[in-house]
Design a protein around this motif. Structure first.
Motif, PDB file in Angstrom:
ATOM      1  N   HIS A 123      61.348  80.944  -8.270  1.00  0.00           N
ATOM      2  CA  HIS A 123      60.870  81.996  -7.393  1.00  0.00           C
ATOM      3  C   HIS A 123      61.446  83.362  -7.774  1.00  0.00           C
ATOM      4  O   HIS A 123      62.625  83.464  -8.078  1.00  0.00           O
ATOM      5  N   LEU A 181      61.239  74.121  -7.757  1.00  0.00           N
ATOM      6  CA  LEU A 181      60.728  75.415  -7.331  1.00  0.00           C
ATOM      7  C   LEU A 181      61.419  76.528  -8.097  1.00  0.00           C
ATOM      8  O   LEU A 181      62.631  76.486  -8.292  1.00  0.00           O
ATOM      9  N   THR A 186      55.906  82.533  -7.223  1.00  0.00           N
ATOM     10  CA  THR A 186      56.483  81.343  -6.617  1.00  0.00           C
ATOM     11  C   THR A 186      55.762  80.160  -7.234  1.00  0.00           C
ATOM     12  O   THR A 186      54.547  80.051  -7.118  1.00  0.00           O
ATOM     13  N   ALA A 213      57.709  79.870  -0.442  1.00  0.00           N
ATOM     14  CA  ALA A 213      57.394  78.444  -0.363  1.00  0.00           C
ATOM     15  C   ALA A 213      58.002  77.913   0.933  1.00  0.00           C
ATOM     16  O   ALA A 213      59.122  78.276   1.290  1.00  0.00           O
ATOM     17  N   ALA A 235      55.774  75.875  -8.114  1.00  0.00           N
ATOM     18  CA  ALA A 235      56.312  74.551  -7.804  1.00  0.00           C
ATOM     19  C   ALA A 235      55.744  73.562  -8.802  1.00  0.00           C
ATOM     20  O   ALA A 235      54.530  73.478  -8.978  1.00  0.00           O
TER      21      ALA A 235
END
Lengths: 638, 280
Positions: free
Chosen positions: B153, B151, B140, B159, B142
Motif C-alpha cells: 500500500h 497487501l 493498494t 483495504a 492485494a
C-alpha cells in the motif's frame, strides 16, 4: 514614494513566463520604472530586482515583491489588501540585522508591491542542494544561534514569522543570516484543489489547526536545522517524523547535545519545546556542536540542556558485574541446554553423561552414563528425564534417582532434543526419521521418514507435528506420522520450529528465518540474515526472537517479518534464546551470555564464560541456567 | 444510459438479493467497479482483478491479484499513472508469481508473494517516474493465495477486512491529516473537513526509492475484503460500507451498491471498489 524603481533579473534564479500579467523587464512602476526583471517566484507573486530611480547618481538596488490579489470577490480583495497593509506596517517598523529593511509598499490595480532591501547571497535551500556533503556543523550551529536571535526579536514585537524554512533563509555576501519572505505572501494564497503530493515539511503540527505561535517558529527552525544536518528533506518524509530520524543516525559529526537541542525544538507538543527562541539560543550556546570536541567555555547562571525524550548516547554497558550464583564443572564441553524441574538441573555433556544437579547450589545429585555424547537437551515429564545420545539411543531415566526406565534404539546418532506431548516422546535421529515413542513403555507408535538427518526438535500441536531435516526439507505430519505437506528451504533446517497463531517459524542454514502457514506450508514471510540460522525462535505477543551465525540476535515482527531491532555479538548465536518478561537471554560463541531488553534491543548485562556458549539458556525462578564449552554449567541471576 | 440512470438514482442501495444460486462456493469470488462520479470529468482511478481457481487432484489454492490505484496530476497524467501502475504490476506478477506457481507444481518458495509484489510495485514506480513524470498514483494491491492476503500500500486508497459483520481497516493512509490524527492534533471528524485533507506524503512515481507498507493477513473462512479509492471511503459512512460489504451476497452487486452510495453522497471524486469474497 516608490515612483521610480528600475527592475533587473536576479542572476541565477528561475524566471517564469510572463503571460500571467506579471511585470515585463524594464517596466516602470507607477511613474518611471524601467529595467524590470523577474527574479523569483513564490506563492502567488514574484520577486524582482529593481533599481531605485529616486537616487539617480547611485545604483541603489532594491527587491520588489509583487503579489497578485486574484480573488474576484471585491470584499475579499479589500480584506486581503488591508491584511497586507497591516503586516507591511509591522514589517516597516522592524529593525534587526537579519531582517531586510522595508522601504515602501503600494498597490496597482490587482497587484500590490513591497519594496525592500535587496539581499545579495544564496538561500539555504540552494546552499544545501549545491553542497555535495554535510555542511560544517560549527557553521550550522552559528546559523542556528543567529536565527534564534532574530526569531526572539520578532516574537517580542510580537510577530510570528510562520514560514521558517531553508528557502526563506538567506546567507548574504557577508555570511550573515537574513530572513526573507515574511508571512505576508500567505494572505494571498488560495486553498488547493485535487489530491496533492508533498507536504510543507517544516510546519509544526498545530499550524494545521490554524495556530501560528512563536512555538511554531521554533519547531520550523528545528525542522530546518534537522534538514541541514541530516540532508534528509522533510518534504519527502512522513510529516512530523523527525523523532523517528535522529540526526546522529545520519551525521555522526553532530554532537549528542546539539542533537538534543534540535530534537527538543521538534517536540510535537508546543509546550514541550523551548519556551522561547531566547531559551533555545541559550541552550545552543551551551553545547559543543561537533561530536568529540571540547565543550564550550562554561557560562554562569544558564539553564542546563535537558535531554527529555531523547535517547542517551552514552555507553549502555552496565557497571555492575554479573556474578554467578554457582557453576558446576563437567568432564567435557556442555553443548546441551539445561532443563530445571523438581528443584534439579538436568543437562547433557560431551563426556557421554547426563547430569542431575541441585538447582539451588549446583551440587551433584547423579550422572547417567551413555556410550555417546549427550549434545541435545533433555526433556522432563512426570518424573522421567528423556534424552538422546550419540550412541543411537533415546533414554528414559527416573528424574529423582537416575535409574533407567526404558531405552529406545534408533538407527543413527541422536542429536535432536526430545519433545514430550500427547503421551509420546517425539525425537529425530541421524537415521533420517522422526520417531513417536509411547512414554509409558518406550514402544514406537510410528516413525516418519525425512530426506535427511533430523536434528531439529519437533513442535507438536493438537493436529500436527512439525520438524525440519538436514536436506532442507521441513515437514508437517498428522498425529499418525503421515506427511501433510513439505516445505523446501535451500539448506538444512536444524532450527527447531515454533507454531504461533497458524504460522510455523523456523530458521535455515540458507540464512533465512521462515514464517510458513501451518495449514499449507505456504510462505507467509521470510527474513534474510547475514549467515546460516541454526538458532531456534521464541516469541512474545509482538516479536519473534532468533539468532544467526552472523552474530546478531534479531527481533522480527511476528506478522510481517520486519526487523524491529538486532543485537550484535562478536560470535555466532546458535542456541535458542530464553524470554522472561521484557528480558531476553542468549549465548554467543564469543563466550558471553547476554541479556537484552526486548523493547529496544539494549543490553541489560553480559556475562563472560571461558568458552563459546552454544547451549540455550533456561530460566527458572529468576535464575538463568546455561552451559558453556568451557565445561561448566552456570547459574546466573536473571 | 440505463446503467448510468440506475447508478445515479437514489434507489435503496442494497435491496435483499433474491437469487437461487448457491453461495457456498469453494472458490473466491470478486466484483469490481470504477466510476467517474458526479463531479469530475475524467476517471483517474484504475482497477485490476485477476483470479485463478483450479479444481483438480492437486487442488492448488486459489490465486488472486487485485489492484486499486488513484492517479493524480492534470492533463491526463493521473489516469496514465494509475493505469500504467496497474498494468506493470499485473505483468510483473504474472511473470514472477503466477506462471512460476503453475509450472512448479504448486511450489513457489523462491520468494514470498510479499517480496514479489513489492518488486512489482518498484517496477511500476520506475515506469511512472520514467514515462509519466508529472503524474503519480496511490496504490493498494492485494495478492491472495489460499487463506493469505499479501497487501502492499502507498497513498490513501484503502483495504478493509470484513469478518463477522465488523470491518477493520488494514491500511494506513499516507496523508498529512492521518499523521495529524496519529499525533492527536486532529480528530477524524476534523480531518474529514480539513483544507489539507488531500495532501499525501507518499505516492507511486514520486521518488526513486519508494517506501511500501506491506502486511500479510490471514483471511478467515467467508471473510470479505474491500479495496477502494478515497472517492468511496471519504463519502460513504463506514457503517454503510460495512453493511453493504457484509450483507450483499454477490460481490459485483456490492460494488454497484457502494458506487451508488458514493454518487448519492454527491460523487465528488472517482469511485473505485473491489470486493472479494473468501470461500466459506
Amino acid at each position: 514614494m516608490a515612483e521610480s524603481i528600475d527592475t533587473q533579473k536576479f542572476p541565477g534564479r528561475q524566471s517564469m513566463s510572463g503571460h500571467d500579467g506579471t511585470l515585463k523587464p524594464n517596466t516602470i512602476l507607477q511613474k518611471p520604472l524601467p529595467h524590470c526583471r523577474r527574479s523569483g517566484h513564490g506563492g502567488m507573486g514574484s520577486v524582482y530586482q529593481a533599481r531605485d530611480l529616486r537616487f539617480p547618481n547611485v545604483t541603489r538596488l532594491v527587491a520588489v515583491k509583487e503579489m497578485l490579489n486574484v480573488s474576484t470577490d471585491p470584499s475579499i480583495r479589500e480584506t486581503t489588501l488591508r491584511n497586507f497593509e497591516r503586516e507591511a506596517n509591522v514589517l516597516a517598523s522592524l529593525s534587526h540585522p537579519a531582517v531586510p529593511k522595508i522601504y515602501d509598499y503600494f498597490d496597482v490595480e490587482n497587484r500590490v508591491y513591497l519594496v525592500m532591501e535587496f539581499i545579495k547571497g544564496k538561500d539555504l535551500e540552494v546552499i544545501i542542494n549545491s553542497t555535495p556533503d554535510f555542511i560544517k556543523v560549527e557553521l550550522v550551529h552559528q546559523w542556528a544561534v543567529d536565527l534564534c536571535d532574530v526569531l526572539d526579536y520578532l516574537h517580542r514585537q510580537p510577530f510570528v514569522f510562520r514560514d521558517v524554512k531553508p528557502s526563506n533563509i538567506m546567507i548574504d555576501q557577508h555570511r550573515n543570516v537574513r530572513l526573507i519572505d515574511f508571512g505576508i505572501a500567505k494572505t494571498f494564497q488560495e486553498g488547493q484543489k485535487g489530491t496533492m503530493i508533498g507536504t510543507e515539511g517544516y510546519s509544526p503540527p498545530e499550524q494545521y489547526k490554524g495556530v501560528a505561535s512563536p512555538a511554531g517558529d521554533i519547531y520550523a527552525l528545528g525542522a530546518t536545522l534537522h534538514h541541514i544536518l541530516t540532508r534528509r528533506d522533510p518534504r519527502l518524509e512522513p510529516p512530523f517524523s523527525f523523532a523517528d530520524r535522529p540526526i546522529r543516525d545520519y551525521n555522526t559529526n553532530v554532537s549528542v547535545e546539539f542533537e538534543v537541542v534540535v530534537m527538543r525544538a521538534l517536540a510535537y507538543e508546543p509546550e514541550e519545546r523551548y519556551e522561547s527562541a531566547a531559551a533555545m539560543k541559550t541552550a545552543l550556546e551551551q553545547v559543543r556542536p561537533v561530536f568529540g570536541s571540547s565543550p564550550p567555555p562554561a557560562r554562569t547562571a544558564a539553564p542546563a540542556v535537558t535531554s527529555e525524550g531523547i535517547r542517551p548516547a552514552t555507553s549502555f554497558f552496565p557497571t555492575s558485574e554479573v556474578v554467578p550464583i554457582w557453576r558446576f564443572r563437567c568432564e567435557d564441553e556442555v553443548t546441551s541446554s539445561p532443563v530445571v524441574a523438581n528443584g534439579s538441573v538436568y543437562v547433557g555433556c560431551y563426556d557421554n553423561g547426563l547430569y542431575c544437579l541441585n538447582a539451588s547450589d549446583g551440587s551433584f545429585n547423579w550422572r547417567y552414563a551413555t556410550d555417546g555424547s549427550v549434545a541435545s537437551s533433555p526433556a522432563v515429564d512426570d518424573d522421567v528425564v528423556y534424552f538422546g545420545s550419540a550412541d543411537h539411543n533415546l533414554y528414559a531415566v527416573n528424574s529423582r534417582n537416575g535409574r533407567i526406565v526404558w531405552t529406545f534404539p534408533t538407527q543413527g546418532a541422536v542429536y535432536s532434543s526430545p519433545r514430550v506431548a500427547l503421551g509420546h516422546v517425539f525425537i529425530g535421529s541421524e537415521d533420517t526419521h522422526l520417531y513417536a515413542i509411547k512414554t509409558a513403555n518406550g514402544r514406537q507408535a510410528w516413525r516418519a521418514g525425512a530426506t535427511g538427518p533430523v536434528r531439529s526438535t519437533a513442535f507438536v500441536t493438537d493436529e500436527r507435528v512439525y520438524f525440519g531435516c538436514e536436506s532442507g526439507d521441513f515437514f508437517a505430519t498428522d498425529l499418525a506420522g503421515v506427511i501433510k505437506w513439505r516445505f523446501k528451504a535451500r539448506r538444512a533446517v536444524t532450527s527447531s520450529p515454533l507454531v504461533h497463531e497458524k504460522v510455523v517459524f523456523f530458521g535455515s542454514l540458507d540464512w533465512h528465518v521462515y514464517a510458513v502457514d501451518a495449514e499449507t506450508g505456504w510462505t507467509v514471510w521470510r527474513y534474510r540474515t547475514g549467515k546460516p540460522v541454526v538458532s531456534s525462535p521464541v516469541h512474545d505477543d509482538k516479536n519473534l526472537y532468533i539468532g544467526s551465525a552472523d552474530g546478531n540476535m534479531y527481533a522480527l515482527d511476528l506478522g510481517t517479518g520486519r526487523d524491529r531491532w538486532r543485537f550484535q555479538t562478536e560470535g555466532q548465536i546458535v542456541g535458542r534464546p530464553a524470554l522472561r518478561g521484557t528480558a531476553l537471554y542468549f549465548g554467543s560463541t564469543d563466550g558471553h551470555v547476554y541479556s537484552v531488553d526486548t523493547k529496544n534491543g539494549m543490553l541489560r548485562w553480559k556475562f563472560k564464560t571461558d568458552g563459546p556458549v552454544v547451549s540455550s539458556p533456561f530460566l527458572h525462578e529468576g535464575v538463568v541456567y546455561v552451559g558453556s564449552l568451557d565445561n561448566h554449567v552456570y547459574a546466573l541471576t536473571a | 444510459m440505463e446503467f448510468l440512470r440506475r447508478l445515479l438514482s437514489r434507489t435503496p442501495a442494497h435491496a435483499p438479493a433474491v437469487t437461487s444460486v448457491s453461495h457456498a462456493t469453494r472458490h473466491l469470488r470478486y466484483g469490481q467497479i470504477s466510476d467517474v462520479g458526479r463531479v469530475r470529468e475524467t476517471n483517474q482511478d484504475a482497477c485490476f482483478a485477476f483470479v485463478s481457481c483450479e479444481a483438480s487432484r492437486r487442488a492448488a489454492p486459489d490465486f488472486g491479484l487485485f489492484i486499486v490505484a488513484d492517479g493524480m496530476g492534470g492533463h491526463e497524467h493521473g489516469e496514465k499513472a494509475s493505469g500504467l501502475t496497474a498494468r506493470v504490476i499485473a505483468d510483473y506478477m504474472a511473470d514472477h508469481a503466477f506462471l512460476p506457481m503453475l509450472s512448479r507444481n504448486g511450489h513457489y518458495e523462491v520468494e514470498t508473494l510479499a517480496e514479489t509484489l513489492n518488486d512489482a510495485i518498484r517496477a511500476a514506480n520506475a515506469a511512472v517516474s520514467d514515462r509519466v513524470p508529472n503524474g503519480g498514483t496511490t496504490l493498494t494491491a492485494a495478492a491472495i493465495y489460499g487463506a493469505w492476503a499479501y497487501l502492499t500500500h502507498v497513498g490513501d486508497s484503502r483495504a478493509y477486512l470484513v469478518a463477522d459483520a465488523a470491518m477493520a481497516q488494514l491500511t494506513r493512509d499516507h496523508s498529512l491529516v492521518q499523521r495529524l490524527i496519529e499525533l492527536k492534533q486532529l480528530t477524524p471528524e476534523q480531518a474529514a473537513e480539513h483544507p489539507h485533507r488531500n495532501v499525501l506524503y507518499r505516492a507511486v512515481g514520486q521518488t526513486d526509492h519508494i517506501e511500501l507498507d506491506s502486511s500479510v493477513v490471514h483471511l478467515p473462512p467467508a471473510a470479505r475484503l474491500l479495496l477502494c479509492s478515497d472517492g468511496l471511503w471519504s463519502v460513504v459512512p463506514e457503517a454503510t460500507i460495512t453493511e453493504i460489504v457484509a450483507t450483499v451476497s454477490d460481490p459485483q452487486q456490492a460494488c454497484v451498491a457502494l458506487a451508488q452510495e458514493a454518487n448519492a453522497g454527491g460523487g465528488p471524486d472517482n469511485i473505485t471498489a473491489v470486493v472479494i469474497h473468501m470461500p466459506g
